[in-house]
Design a protein around this motif. Sequence first.
Motif, PDB file in Angstrom:
ATOM      1  N   PHE A 111      35.921   2.755  83.205  1.00 14.70           N
ATOM      2  CA  PHE A 111      36.318   4.002  83.862  1.00 14.70           C
ATOM      3  C   PHE A 111      37.207   4.865  82.978  1.00 14.70           C
ATOM      4  O   PHE A 111      38.012   4.348  82.210  1.00 14.70           O
ATOM      5  CB  PHE A 111      37.038   3.708  85.178  1.00 14.70           C
ATOM      6  N   VAL A 112      37.026   6.189  83.109  1.00 18.96           N
ATOM      7  CA  VAL A 112      37.833   7.143  82.346  1.00 18.96           C
ATOM      8  C   VAL A 112      38.443   8.133  83.348  1.00 18.96           C
ATOM      9  O   VAL A 112      37.730   8.993  83.872  1.00 18.96           O
ATOM     10  CB  VAL A 112      36.953   7.910  81.323  1.00 18.96           C
ATOM     11  N   PRO A 113      39.739   8.022  83.635  1.00 23.23           N
ATOM     12  CA  PRO A 113      40.339   8.979  84.577  1.00 23.23           C
ATOM     13  C   PRO A 113      40.392  10.357  83.956  1.00 23.23           C
ATOM     14  O   PRO A 113      40.657  10.498  82.770  1.00 23.23           O
ATOM     15  CB  PRO A 113      41.744   8.416  84.799  1.00 23.23           C
ATOM     16  N   ILE A 114      40.128  11.375  84.767  1.00 28.00           N
ATOM     17  CA  ILE A 114      40.131  12.751  84.258  1.00 28.00           C
ATOM     18  C   ILE A 114      41.314  13.538  84.825  1.00 28.00           C
ATOM     19  O   ILE A 114      42.007  14.243  84.097  1.00 28.00           O
ATOM     20  CB  ILE A 114      38.809  13.463  84.634  1.00 28.00           C
ATOM     21  N   SER A 115      41.554  13.392  86.134  1.00 29.70           N
ATOM     22  CA  SER A 115      42.592  14.241  86.731  1.00 29.70           C
ATOM     23  C   SER A 115      43.988  13.728  86.363  1.00 29.70           C
ATOM     24  O   SER A 115      44.223  12.517  86.271  1.00 29.70           O
ATOM     25  CB  SER A 115      42.429  14.312  88.251  1.00 29.70           C
ATOM     26  N   LEU A 116      44.900  14.683  86.147  1.00 32.35           N
ATOM     27  CA  LEU A 116      46.266  14.301  85.734  1.00 32.35           C
ATOM     28  C   LEU A 116      46.967  13.531  86.848  1.00 32.35           C
ATOM     29  O   LEU A 116      47.776  12.639  86.581  1.00 32.35           O
ATOM     30  CB  LEU A 116      47.069  15.540  85.344  1.00 32.35           C
TER      31      LEU A 116
END
Length: 504
Positions: A84-89
């Motif tokens: 998984f790659v989180p995008i939102s800050l």
Amino acid sequence: MNFELILTIISLLIACLYFYFKNAFDYCKKIGVPTVPTSFLFGNIKSVVFRQQSISDKVAETYRLIKPSGYPITAVYFFVHPVFVPISLDLIKNIFLKDFHHFDDRGIFYDEDNDPVSAHLFSLYGDKWKTLRSKLTPAFTTGKIKFMFDLIQKNAKEMIDVLSEMTQINREVEIKDILARYTTDVIGNTAFGIECNSLRNPEAEFRVMGNRAFLQTKWDLIRNMIICASDKVAKVLRLSVFPKEVSKFFKKVLEETISYRENNNVMRKDFLQILIMLKNGQNLESNELNDQKITLNEALAQGFIFFLAGFETTSTSMGFAVFELALNEDIQEKARKEVFETLEKHNGEINYDFISELNYLDMVLAESMRKYPPAPAYCRKCTKDYQIPGTKTIIKKGMPLVIPTFALHRDPDYFPEPDVFNPERFNNTNKHNIKEFSYIPFGEGPRKCIGMKFATVQSKLALVVLLKSFKFKLSEKTKLPLKMETKGITLAPANGVWIEMERI
Ligand code: HEM
């Protein structure tokens, strides 16, 4: 066996394989996470396996493609395994800080029994990590780093001597290599209590072993793939994340130095002394004895990781800063002016306080680490099922994540004209406008880099002595745009940084 039977078996095998891959690659879709299309067998990392792209490049590319969807997270398939790659800050903040108890592990394999130096602060998790972190934190206070300043300064002076001799023969130097030799000597000096002399002798064993640790041979790649696929198999096969010869070398050096110091009552103001004190249960502040002891193996493991976590990251970050200073002569002049003005204020003496006053140099380093974060993507592991706020997606316990630092630092929504080198982004007014968690070269939260202050002092000191002694511009040997290395996990220029230096 007749031909028809063989054909049926082959067709069945192909069908099984097809459904296996389809099922694996449908995982993210089923939990509502958008991803980019996968390719058979490799998932999303074919270009990484064939070394056309680095892992962090792939992560950043995926981030850019998926961000417009507005979903807070995406994933990159490493073969059939989604990472998984989180995008939102907001989500990144939760992972680092608010919901840290779901993500307190990096998922890095260690094997305390067969490879004791693998059980270091970077790989441990849970209570073991927490206890060790609290024991080691006092080793990195401003007071302790001030103590070590003279040791670091000695290596900085040596670097200038070596550079002066080199530039008398040829003004073109590959500065990243020199800086890596400087950081090797500094960390050897402070964490191992050893004069490694790699500035004078590039073939010094310390330097060779440091290079070996970060060089990924095909066998290293295969070994690490087995480790990623199964901890259990890795343990049975007694595999280790770093090549065996590297851990054996550092373990032996540390054991010998600790034993020499203890037998001869030698005391030195360095990290190794702090590790010896912790091993003997001495309180770092009061020198009194307590029961917070660490074992000899724990002390060895920490010395090992201070070296590995410290030397490559610090030298690449300085290398990029010198590259940008060579490219932007006005910024270089401004930084040099600050150094000379502050030196005058301090009667020509370089000490810890002098270093702390260099505000513009701080801005240069910060901008350099924004544009070129030495750790461009780093990992976390989910340790408890986690529902992403505002969505139905659940990250299951055991699933890996990658924090997309490089992608965040080059995101025009957070840093307009992200490819432009502009230290003013970090001046006293502008730095307050930087969005929380969009600038994370050292990580954030409880697992943030423990060596941040040490790295900053070491880097600033190197830049001070360079600016004070030389003017530099880019050599014709450095081809623009700078090509990045596709192997390995740190961000590094593929062909080094060639600089033309002129003694002031
Ligand atoms: C410019 C230089 C450096 C950079 C960019 C850097 C970056 C990082 C990053 C990104 C992490 C992971 C943070 C996270 O997961 O949230 C980390 C962890 C760590 N770093 Fe650094 N680092 C640098 C220098 C150093 C130095 C000089 C040392 C030691 C002397 C060091 C020791 C460590 C250790 C032990 C950890 C693991 C901390 C933990 O898990 O509790 N680093 N570093």
